[in-house]
Design a protein around this motif. Sequence first.
Motif, PDB file in Angstrom:
ATOM      1  N   LYS A 142       0.536  -1.197   0.115  1.00 16.38           N
ATOM      2  CA  LYS A 142      -0.258  -0.080  -0.471  1.00 16.38           C
ATOM      3  C   LYS A 142       0.920   1.512   0.262  1.00 16.38           C
ATOM      4  O   LYS A 142       0.934   2.203  -0.532  1.00 16.38           O
ATOM      5  N   PHE A 157     -12.505   6.934  -6.328  1.00 15.22           N
ATOM      6  CA  PHE A 157     -12.545   5.572  -6.377  1.00 15.22           C
ATOM      7  C   PHE A 157     -13.084   5.543  -5.107  1.00 15.22           C
ATOM      8  O   PHE A 157     -14.557   4.167  -4.907  1.00 15.22           O
ATOM      9  N   SER A 161     -17.161   3.740  -4.388  1.00 14.70           N
ATOM     10  CA  SER A 161     -17.396   3.003  -3.599  1.00 14.70           C
ATOM     11  C   SER A 161     -18.266   2.807  -2.851  1.00 14.70           C
ATOM     12  O   SER A 161     -18.650   2.059  -2.085  1.00 14.70           O
ATOM     13  N   GLU A 163     -18.070   4.071  -0.067  1.00 18.45           N
ATOM     14  CA  GLU A 163     -17.476   3.724   1.504  1.00 18.45           C
ATOM     15  C   GLU A 163     -17.236   5.448   2.555  1.00 18.45           C
ATOM     16  O   GLU A 163     -17.006   6.235   1.909  1.00 18.45           O
ATOM     17  N   SER A 173      -9.241   1.196   1.612  1.00 18.55           N
ATOM     18  CA  SER A 173      -8.849  -1.017   0.859  1.00 18.55           C
ATOM     19  C   SER A 173      -8.385  -1.076   0.082  1.00 18.55           C
ATOM     20  O   SER A 173      -8.361  -0.300  -1.009  1.00 18.55           O
ATOM     21  N   LEU A 174      -7.720  -2.668  -0.419  1.00 16.08           N
ATOM     22  CA  LEU A 174      -7.260  -2.950  -1.846  1.00 16.08           C
ATOM     23  C   LEU A 174      -7.911  -2.194  -3.117  1.00 16.08           C
ATOM     24  O   LEU A 174      -7.442  -2.185  -4.237  1.00 16.08           O
ATOM     25  N   PRO A 175      -9.372  -2.919  -2.242  1.00 19.44           N
ATOM     26  CA  PRO A 175     -10.230  -2.459  -3.772  1.00 19.44           C
ATOM     27  C   PRO A 175     -10.624  -1.521  -4.611  1.00 19.44           C
ATOM     28  O   PRO A 175     -10.395  -1.355  -5.714  1.00 19.44           O
ATOM     29  N   VAL A 176     -10.243  -0.451  -3.591  1.00 22.23           N
ATOM     30  CA  VAL A 176     -10.112   1.112  -3.878  1.00 22.23           C
ATOM     31  C   VAL A 176      -8.885   1.497  -4.357  1.00 22.23           C
ATOM     32  O   VAL A 176      -9.236   2.507  -5.426  1.00 22.23           O
ATOM     33  N   ILE A 178      -6.207  -0.247  -5.535  1.00 22.47           N
ATOM     34  CA  ILE A 178      -5.382  -0.907  -6.447  1.00 22.47           C
ATOM     35  C   ILE A 178      -5.945   0.205  -8.324  1.00 22.47           C
ATOM     36  O   ILE A 178      -5.510   0.133  -8.865  1.00 22.47           O
ATOM     37  N   PRO A 179      -7.216   0.426  -8.429  1.00 19.26           N
ATOM     38  CA  PRO A 179      -7.646   1.141 -10.056  1.00 19.26           C
ATOM     39  C   PRO A 179      -7.019   2.226  -9.837  1.00 19.26           C
ATOM     40  O   PRO A 179      -6.998   2.457 -10.757  1.00 19.26           O
TER      41      PRO A 179
END
Length: 251
Positions: A142, A157, A161, A163, A173-176, A178-179
């Motif tokens: 990260k 993102f 998301s 969030e 978070s990684l899903p946010v 990474i893109p």
Amino acid sequence: MQHKHLTVIISMILILLPAFSAFAEPIPLPNISLNIGGNADQGKAATVVQLLLILTVLSLAPAILLMLTSFTRILIVLSLLRHALGTQQMPSNQIVIGLALFLTFFIMAPVWQQVNEEALKPYYDDKISGEEAFSLAATPIKNFMLKQTREKDLALFVRISKEKRPEKPLDISLPVLIPAFVISELKTAFQIGFLIFLPFFIIDIVVSSILLSMGMMMLPPIMISLPFKLLLFVLVDGWYLIVESLVRSFN
């Protein structure tokens, strides 16, 4: 078939990745024996689950290499350089991808060393749980991605998301992350590629203007401009400058 071979090569390199990064110790894989008709105890069931997790990680290894490291930026810049020179398929795809891979290993070595020291070794010594190891391993990755990601992309993102706004960057978070990291890498790569294109583009314009003024419209300008572009690239020691700029762009 060529793309399939490249995928196999990338997967094999990733399997051997711990050996390249900071003299990491070999990963101890569990011994597994399957007995038909016997009663499997809880320990064997846990071993089978662990093996499935390892196989899942290995199957995702090419995507991890592409998305979470410096590979994307390096490969795009080298590909744009080849197009700017107008050398068609020289250097070949294998050479470009191989150079991008080893530059990625060089740039990511400190991150992988930190992951190995703080997460993998304690986990293999049974000092921490799997959840703790994942959390400790995600922190260096990260930190690397956050240094290369624009705040604008992160905010996009996080907003999409829906969030809760994180209190600090590491809480993302990684899903946010990474893109956001990927599109930031794409923009940076195209910015570097644009600067690489400029001098070669000027040479193409000058050569085309000279040929047009001489009435040699049937002669392809690329045949005349290519030697001049290669000469310019060699005289300025282009590979040294490109590699140095790429490596320093991650610092």
